[in-house]
Scaffold this motif. Structure first.
Motif, PDB file in Angstrom:
ATOM      1  N   UNK A 180       0.813  -1.221   0.000  1.00 15.02           N
ATOM      2  CA  UNK A 180       0.000   0.000   0.000  1.00 15.02           C
ATOM      3  C   UNK A 180       0.846   1.272   0.000  1.00 15.02           C
ATOM      4  N   UNK A 181       2.179   1.114   0.013  1.00 18.71           N
ATOM      5  CA  UNK A 181       3.077   2.279  -0.013  1.00 18.71           C
ATOM      6  C   UNK A 181       3.851   2.363  -1.333  1.00 18.71           C
ATOM      7  N   UNK A 182       3.369   1.622  -2.363  1.00 18.17           N
ATOM      8  CA  UNK A 182       4.115   1.520  -3.623  1.00 18.17           C
ATOM      9  C   UNK A 182       3.860   2.665  -4.595  1.00 18.17           C
ATOM     10  N   UNK A 183       2.767   3.392  -4.416  1.00 17.76           N
ATOM     11  CA  UNK A 183       2.407   4.512  -5.290  1.00 17.76           C
ATOM     12  C   UNK A 183       2.372   4.077  -6.773  1.00 17.76           C
ATOM     13  N   UNK A 184       1.778   2.881  -7.000  1.00 20.83           N
ATOM     14  CA  UNK A 184       1.615   2.318  -8.356  1.00 20.83           C
ATOM     15  C   UNK A 184       2.947   1.976  -9.035  1.00 20.83           C
ATOM     16  N   UNK A 185       4.014   1.868  -8.257  1.00 21.05           N
ATOM     17  CA  UNK A 185       5.303   1.489  -8.831  1.00 21.05           C
ATOM     18  C   UNK A 185       5.293   0.064  -9.340  1.00 21.05           C
ATOM     19  N   UNK A 186       5.979  -0.168 -10.462  1.00 18.04           N
ATOM     20  CA  UNK A 186       6.017  -1.497 -11.062  1.00 18.04           C
ATOM     21  C   UNK A 186       7.439  -2.058 -11.002  1.00 18.04           C
ATOM     22  N   UNK A 187       7.514  -3.370 -11.173  1.00 16.77           N
ATOM     23  CA  UNK A 187       8.808  -4.047 -11.170  1.00 16.77           C
ATOM     24  C   UNK A 187       9.729  -3.421 -12.226  1.00 16.77           C
ATOM     25  N   UNK A 188      10.958  -3.059 -11.808  1.00 19.39           N
ATOM     26  CA  UNK A 188      11.912  -2.464 -12.743  1.00 19.39           C
ATOM     27  C   UNK A 188      11.869  -0.956 -12.811  1.00 19.39           C
TER      28      UNK A 188
END
Length: 722
Positions: A180-188
């Motif tokens: 829930x703290x990823x801010x829509x970040x994706x692998x890579x």
């Protein structure tokens, strides 16, 4: 059996008694540095055995850290107590250290005793009991001030959790990120992550994504990542840009009040071909035969940027523009830096100027500092101006040639006064539209560059002298100077030792002018030789770094007693400070608060260094990217660095530096000689020295770590045997 007596009949002192006497004595002299002679005298140690015993105790106290050596042969009690404050320095291998505020010796802090302090945090530590012949050790008991809690890296996103994989050499563990703290970040993705918690028993810190920079490998993403890594901004705040957009662009009658009109004087700018922010221009007109009026005109930035405004606060925070390989991150919004304040041709511009009246011998007959309005006739690139200087043909050739003649006289005078003539070649990349480096070229400073340099130096010096040069019975007003201290004597000795192997020598003592002249002779003698760049690099390391300060000590490298930065207010905040104070003092204003301006000077010096580090990182990234397409290829190079972990080799053709790791020098066990800059094999006695010519093969290119690995193909010893 009676106890032995000393020669004078008193009871013989044993080691434990003498130790107690010595410690008690030292506590009465806690702030003093003492010689052994003083200690012997004050403790009444008159016999040779007692003096020897005391010397042994002093030696043991040194080993145990109870005594420190302040100067050669002088000792002081290391009385720093059990609780200390200072700076924590984290290492990814867990060998952390603590640098005390009082300047005493560094203390080892094991990872288990670090309390998860981060690099450069201000902390409080407790010292452990000292182990005999072991380094001092302690544990962090309080984190007083966080230095940095954001990190840049690549996201590794799994089904239930994510990590930020960092290449930061100060952080041993990756940062755990809840989904829930990823801010829509994706692998890579490259991301900026803030550490929000590091529980006592947890191996990994916990963080949250602050910003997604883009996919790793994309050029803009990687350049933004470099900026974020150094804590530098990579976007301009909208509110500041909006404030800049509201600044009126028209020049009014009110703006012209008190300004001298130079719109009719022949005026031009000379800048790099890719420059957009032209903050300096030169004008020239003949007053009478052999007498010239030269104007150094600088963008009047502070006319538009009011002190305390939102634009000013942002400029103060940034303190400098940052120049990466493929882009400029401006200190001021583009509306100002590339538009309103840029001295573009055929546009009327408000300027702050130093006007010189000079004769044909380069003598300044008089000068004045004044606000002006100009209209540049022509924008030259350095290459265009250089061609006119060399051929004598082209626009404003008479004016350019006259300015060049005067600049050469000024330069000769400066060098004869002891200025040091470093003239380094800079590496530049030709970059395609995707940011990929396609070729390397070298930027050299020619006459056109030196023409501009000399007149800017003269203007900066004149402004500093106007404020700082006062009668002996008067105190100069507070002002930011650009200062440069004398070289470190030990570093000069090391430089002399190093250049001896090439058959050169310099003076390491005498007057500053004599030392500078001997360094200039060295730089002249090595010009065009194979070892020139290497010796210049080592010579530069012997120099102190220039910085800003309100305490003027002069500028050693330029041989100026007074020097400041006045000529680049678009890209340097100290120049804006100088403009404001100059306006105040020219109007008869009183001096300002020293502490406030010294703080701004320190901040500006720090930001300048950070910006330079970011610039180097961007160059290194492009070098690794460039060489990544040349894996397996062989190149001639020179050993540019020698360390206990391997050799650094700089390729002749591209100046791309890589490392030959120690593990690849498997033919022998090598000893590292720090003073001689060399590795020597124990069995075969093969020596690798700074400056040796070698042939390497490109083995590996790691863009994430900005590292190049080379292997040796042919070295100096094999070449000599052919």
């Amino acid at each position: 059996m009676s106890k032995k007596k000393d020669k004078k009949g008193g009871k013989r002192i044993n080691k434990s008694e003498l130790s107690e006497r010595l410690v008690n004595y030292l506590y009465t002299k806690v702030n003093e540095s003492l010689t052994t002679k003083q200690i012997f005298r004050d403790l009444n140690l008159t016999t040779h055995p007692l003096k020897m015993l005391c010397s042994d105790i002093i030696s043991e106290m040194m080993d145990d850290g109870l005594l420190t050596m302040t100067e050669k042969g002088q000792f002081k009690l290391n009385d720093h107590g059990l609780i200390m404050t200072g700076k924590f320095q984290r290492k990814s291998n867990g060998k952390n250290s603590f640098i005390p505020d009082d300047g005493s010796e560094t203390i080892f802090i094991a990872e288990r005793n670090s309390a998860h302090a981060m690099n450069n945090d201000k902390v409080k530590i407790a010292l452990f009991a000292k182990k005999k012949n072991k380094e001092a050790e302690g544990e962090v008991i309080d984190i007083l001030e966080r230095a940095n809690d954001t990190f840049v890296g690549t996201l590794k996103v799994d089904k239930y959790y994510a990590f930020l994989l960092t290449e930061n050499r100060t952080l041993a563990n990756d940062i755990f990120i809840p989904k829930d703290k990823l801010k829509s970040g994706k692998n890579g993705d490259k991301a900026v992550v803030k550490v929000i918690e590091w529980p006592d028993q947890a191996k990994n810190p916990i963080g949250q994504v602050i910003d997604i920079l883009g996919q790793a490998g994309d050029n803009t993403t990687e350049m933004h990542a470099i900026l974020a890594e150094f804590g530098l901004p990579y976007v301009y705040p909208k509110s500041v840009e909006e404030a800049a957009d509201k600044i009126p662009t028209e020049i009014t009658e009110e703006d012209l009040e008190g300004r001298e009109d130079f719109r009719d004087a022949v005026t031009f700018t000379i800048d790099p071909k890719d420059a957009k922010d032209f903050d300096d221009a030169l004008s020239i007109r003949e007053i009478k035969s052999g007498l010239w009026e030269i104007g150094v005109h600088i963008a009047d930035v502070t006319h538009y940027v009011k002190e305390g405004s939102i634009i000013d606060k942002e400029a103060e925070k940034r303190a400098t523009s940052v120049y990466l390989v493929d882009r400029t991150i401006p200190m001021l919004p583009e509306k100002l830096s590339n538009g309103l304040c840029s001295l573009r041709p055929d546009e009327e511009k408000l300027t702050y100027s130093v006007i010189f009246t000079m004769n044909e011998k380069g003598e300044v007959k008089n000068s004045r500092i004044t606000k002006t309005i100009i209209k540049s006739n022509r924008r030259f690139t350095y290459e265009e101006a250089q061609e006119i200087i060399e051929t004598g043909k082209g626009d404003y050739s008479n004016e350019l040639l006259e300015l060049n003649k005067l600049a050469q006289i000024l330069r000769a005078q400066r060098l004869s006064n002891g200025a040091i003539d470093f003239d380094r070649v800079e590496v530049r990349f030709e970059i395609d539209e995707t940011g990929k480096p396609v070729s390397v070229y070298f930027k050299e400073s020619k006459e056109a560059n030196k023409l501009i340099e000399e007149f800017m130096l003269m203007a900066n010096r004149s402004v500093a002298e106007y404020v700082g040069k006062v009668p002996k019975d008067k105190k100069a007003k507070v002002f930011p100077y650009r200062i440069h201290d004398l070289p470190d004597p030990d570093k000069l000795e090391n430089l002399n030792f190093f250049i001896n192997r090439f058959g050169y020598k310099i003076r390491t003592s005498g007057s500053s002018k004599e030392v500078a002249k001997s360094i200039n002779k060295l730089l002249h003698d090595i010009n065009g030789k194979k070892e020139s760049e290497l010796i210049e690099t080592v010579s530069l390391r012997a120099m102190q770094k220039a910085r800003y300060s309100t305490d003027n000590i002069g500028h050693y490298g330029l041989a100026f007693d007074f020097y400041t930065h006045f000529t680049s207010p678009i890209r340097r905040f100290p120049d804006m400070m100088v403009h404001r104070l100059l306006t105040k003092y020219l109007a008869g204003g009183r001096t300002v608060q020293k502490d406030k301006y010294e703080e701004l000077c320190v901040h500006s010096s720090e930001m300048e260094q950070i910006a330079a580090n970011a610039e180097r990182a961007s160059i290194k990234y492009k070098q690794v990217e460039y060489m990544s397409e040349r894996i397996g290829k062989e190149f001639d190079g020179i050993i540019s660095g020698v360390t206990e972990w391997g050799l650094y080799v700089e390729v002749d053709e591209s100046k791309c530096e890589g490392m030959v790791p120690m593990r690849d020098l498997a033919d022998d066990y090598y000893d590292f000689d720090e003073k001689c800059y060399c590795l020597t094999g124990r069995k075969k006695h093969k020596k690798y020295s700074l400056g040796d010519h070698v042939t390497i093969k490109v083995a590996k290119a790691n863009l994430e770590k900005k590292q190049l690995d080379y292997t040796l193909v042919e070295d100096i010893h094999e070449k000599k045997s052919k």
